[in-house]
Structures are given as structure tokens and as C-alpha cells.
Design a protein around this motif. Structure first.
Motif, PDB file in Angstrom:
ATOM      1  N   PRO A  64      28.018  94.165 126.751  1.00  0.00           N
ATOM      2  CA  PRO A  64      28.241  94.390 128.190  1.00  0.00           C
ATOM      3  C   PRO A  64      28.367  95.861 128.557  1.00  0.00           C
ATOM      4  O   PRO A  64      27.877  96.286 129.605  1.00  0.00           O
ATOM      5  N   LEU A  65      29.004  96.670 127.697  1.00  0.00           N
ATOM      6  CA  LEU A  65      29.104  98.098 127.982  1.00  0.00           C
ATOM      7  C   LEU A  65      27.729  98.764 127.977  1.00  0.00           C
ATOM      8  O   LEU A  65      27.442  99.625 128.805  1.00  0.00           O
ATOM      9  N   TRP A  66      26.885  98.369 127.042  1.00  0.00           N
ATOM     10  CA  TRP A  66      25.530  98.912 126.971  1.00  0.00           C
ATOM     11  C   TRP A  66      24.751  98.544 128.245  1.00  0.00           C
ATOM     12  O   TRP A  66      24.085  99.375 128.853  1.00  0.00           O
ATOM     13  N   GLY A  67      24.845  97.277 128.658  1.00  0.00           N
ATOM     14  CA  GLY A  67      24.172  96.844 129.883  1.00  0.00           C
ATOM     15  C   GLY A  67      24.687  97.575 131.109  1.00  0.00           C
ATOM     16  O   GLY A  67      23.915  97.988 131.976  1.00  0.00           O
ATOM     17  N   LEU A  68      25.996  97.744 131.182  1.00  0.00           N
ATOM     18  CA  LEU A  68      26.585  98.472 132.301  1.00  0.00           C
ATOM     19  C   LEU A  68      26.129  99.924 132.304  1.00  0.00           C
ATOM     20  O   LEU A  68      25.851 100.490 133.366  1.00  0.00           O
ATOM     21  N   LEU A  80      38.949  87.684 109.385  1.00  0.00           N
ATOM     22  CA  LEU A  80      39.178  88.960 110.065  1.00  0.00           C
ATOM     23  C   LEU A  80      37.874  89.641 110.445  1.00  0.00           C
ATOM     24  O   LEU A  80      37.692  90.051 111.593  1.00  0.00           O
ATOM     25  N   TRP A  81      36.931  89.763 109.495  1.00  0.00           N
ATOM     26  CA  TRP A  81      35.688  90.485 109.778  1.00  0.00           C
ATOM     27  C   TRP A  81      34.820  89.757 110.794  1.00  0.00           C
ATOM     28  O   TRP A  81      34.156  90.381 111.611  1.00  0.00           O
ATOM     29  N   GLY A  82      34.850  88.432 110.791  1.00  0.00           N
ATOM     30  CA  GLY A  82      34.112  87.673 111.802  1.00  0.00           C
ATOM     31  C   GLY A  82      34.673  87.884 113.198  1.00  0.00           C
ATOM     32  O   GLY A  82      33.925  88.046 114.172  1.00  0.00           O
ATOM     33  N   VAL A  83      36.002  87.919 113.297  1.00  0.00           N
ATOM     34  CA  VAL A  83      36.654  88.152 114.593  1.00  0.00           C
ATOM     35  C   VAL A  83      36.365  89.566 115.075  1.00  0.00           C
ATOM     36  O   VAL A  83      36.050  89.792 116.248  1.00  0.00           O
ATOM     37  N   ILE A  84      36.455  90.548 114.171  1.00  0.00           N
ATOM     38  CA  ILE A  84      36.189  91.937 114.548  1.00  0.00           C
ATOM     39  C   ILE A  84      34.738  92.095 114.995  1.00  0.00           C
ATOM     40  O   ILE A  84      34.458  92.763 116.002  1.00  0.00           O
ATOM     41  N   LEU A  85      33.798  91.479 114.267  1.00  0.00           N
ATOM     42  CA  LEU A  85      32.386  91.554 114.645  1.00  0.00           C
ATOM     43  C   LEU A  85      32.149  90.907 116.006  1.00  0.00           C
ATOM     44  O   LEU A  85      31.446  91.467 116.853  1.00  0.00           O
ATOM     45  N   THR A  86      32.760  89.767 116.243  1.00  0.00           N
ATOM     46  CA  THR A  86      32.623  89.091 117.539  1.00  0.00           C
ATOM     47  C   THR A  86      33.181  89.948 118.664  1.00  0.00           C
ATOM     48  O   THR A  86      32.564  90.084 119.729  1.00  0.00           O
ATOM     49  N   MET A  87      34.342  90.560 118.437  1.00  0.00           N
ATOM     50  CA  MET A  87      34.933  91.417 119.464  1.00  0.00           C
ATOM     51  C   MET A  87      34.062  92.636 119.725  1.00  0.00           C
ATOM     52  O   MET A  87      33.870  93.037 120.876  1.00  0.00           O
ATOM     53  N   ALA A  97      48.874  91.502 119.059  1.00  0.00           N
ATOM     54  CA  ALA A  97      47.539  91.000 118.744  1.00  0.00           C
ATOM     55  C   ALA A  97      46.964  91.728 117.543  1.00  0.00           C
ATOM     56  O   ALA A  97      46.299  91.117 116.694  1.00  0.00           O
ATOM     57  N   GLY A  98      47.215  93.033 117.447  1.00  0.00           N
ATOM     58  CA  GLY A  98      46.742  93.794 116.290  1.00  0.00           C
ATOM     59  C   GLY A  98      47.365  93.305 114.997  1.00  0.00           C
ATOM     60  O   GLY A  98      46.687  93.198 113.966  1.00  0.00           O
ATOM     61  N   LEU A  99      48.654  93.004 115.027  1.00  0.00           N
ATOM     62  CA  LEU A  99      49.320  92.488 113.834  1.00  0.00           C
ATOM     63  C   LEU A  99      48.798  91.107 113.442  1.00  0.00           C
ATOM     64  O   LEU A  99      48.640  90.801 112.266  1.00  0.00           O
ATOM     65  N   LEU A 100      48.520  90.268 114.447  1.00  0.00           N
ATOM     66  CA  LEU A 100      48.020  88.935 114.153  1.00  0.00           C
ATOM     67  C   LEU A 100      46.610  88.960 113.567  1.00  0.00           C
ATOM     68  O   LEU A 100      46.234  88.063 112.821  1.00  0.00           O
ATOM     69  N   LEU A 101      45.832  89.972 113.932  1.00  0.00           N
ATOM     70  CA  LEU A 101      44.481  90.074 113.393  1.00  0.00           C
ATOM     71  C   LEU A 101      44.488  90.129 111.871  1.00  0.00           C
ATOM     72  O   LEU A 101      43.640  89.536 111.208  1.00  0.00           O
TER      73      LEU A 101
END
Length: 140
Positions: free
Chosen positions: A114-118, A100-107, A89-93
Motif C-alpha cells: 500500500p505504501l508503494w501504491g500510495l 514469527l517470520w511468517g507474521v513479519i513477512l505478512t506485516m 505487541a512487540g513482546l508477543l511477536l
């Protein structure tokens, strides 16, 4: 639940039986999905079938100790099974180009929110302070 002779299975035999059960359910799902013309859905169908089998087993009879113990061993020791998938998956990114930057920002956003809420919920739950949400007016 009464302990049975199966609850005293050696760990190696419990792991083998658990793997056989998983393989049988998954391969049955592959055959069924191929017959229905949707071979790509076999993994999801197998996962849902295994979930339904285990829920039914738990509700009717209760899960045996050997199955729980073997599943825990397999889950702990199979962490390395995800490394090739993560590397791929890292290679495909990097093949995404301009996206790339849109996918990274979305991820990042979909992980951090969710981590902040948790973290907020955990902090509230673990703190020793009075819960202000349930505190009534006029009480201290």
C-alpha cells in the motif's frame, strides 16, 4: 453555521466535554454489550456508535468548533497512549516461535505494497507533467 456561545469555550473546557462525551458513549456501549452477552464487542460498538452520532450531528446541525479543536488536541497529545500497546505487541511477536517470520513477512508485505501504491499515486498527482492517462490521441 452560526457561531454560538459554545463556540467560544475555553480549550480546557472543550477537552473535558469531549472526554466526557467519549467516556459516556463507550461506557454505554459496555453496559449494552454486557446485557446482550457480548462484552468483548463493547469497544467496537462504542466506536461505531460514536461515529454514527458524530455523522448525524454533522449532517443535522454541523459540528461545533470547540469539538473539532478539542478532538485535534486530544489526537495530537495522545500519541503516547499507543506506546504500551506497541511494546506489548512487540513482546508477543517473539512468543510466536516458528510462525514469527511468517507474521513479519505478512506485516512487511501488507505495509509496503500500500505504501508503494500510495507513493506512485502521490508522485503522479504532485508531478507537473501531463497526465498520459487522459491525453487523447493526436493531441500534444
Amino acid at each position: 453555521m452560526k457561531p454560538t456561545s459554545l463556540s467560544k469555550l475555553p480549550v480546557w473546557l472543550a477537552v473535558i466535554l469531549t472526554l466526557i462525551m467519549v467516556i459516556l458513549v463507550r461506557e454505554s456501549a459496555v453496559v449494552i454489550c454486557q446485557l446482550l452477552g457480548m462484552a468483548k464487542a463493547a469497544n467496537v460498538v462504542g466506536m461505531v456508535a460514536m461515529f454514527l452520532i458524530l455523522i448525524t450531528w454533522r449532517m443535522v446541525k454541523g459540528l461545533p468548533i470547540w469539538l473539532t479543536r478539542a478532538s485535534n488536541i486530544l489526537l495530537v497529545d495522545s500519541g503516547f497512549a499507543f506506546l504500551p500497546v506497541s511494546a506489548g505487541a512487540g513482546l508477543l511477536l517473539f512468543a510466536l516461535g516458528d510462525e514469527l517470520w511468517g507474521v513479519i513477512l505478512t506485516m512487511a508485505i501488507s505495509t509496503l505494497i500500500p505504501l508503494w501504491g500510495l507513493a506512485l499515486l502521490s508522485n503522479r498527482w504532485l508531478s507537473n507533467t501531463v497526465d498520459t492517462d487522459t491525453k487523447r490521441k493526436g493531441q500534444s
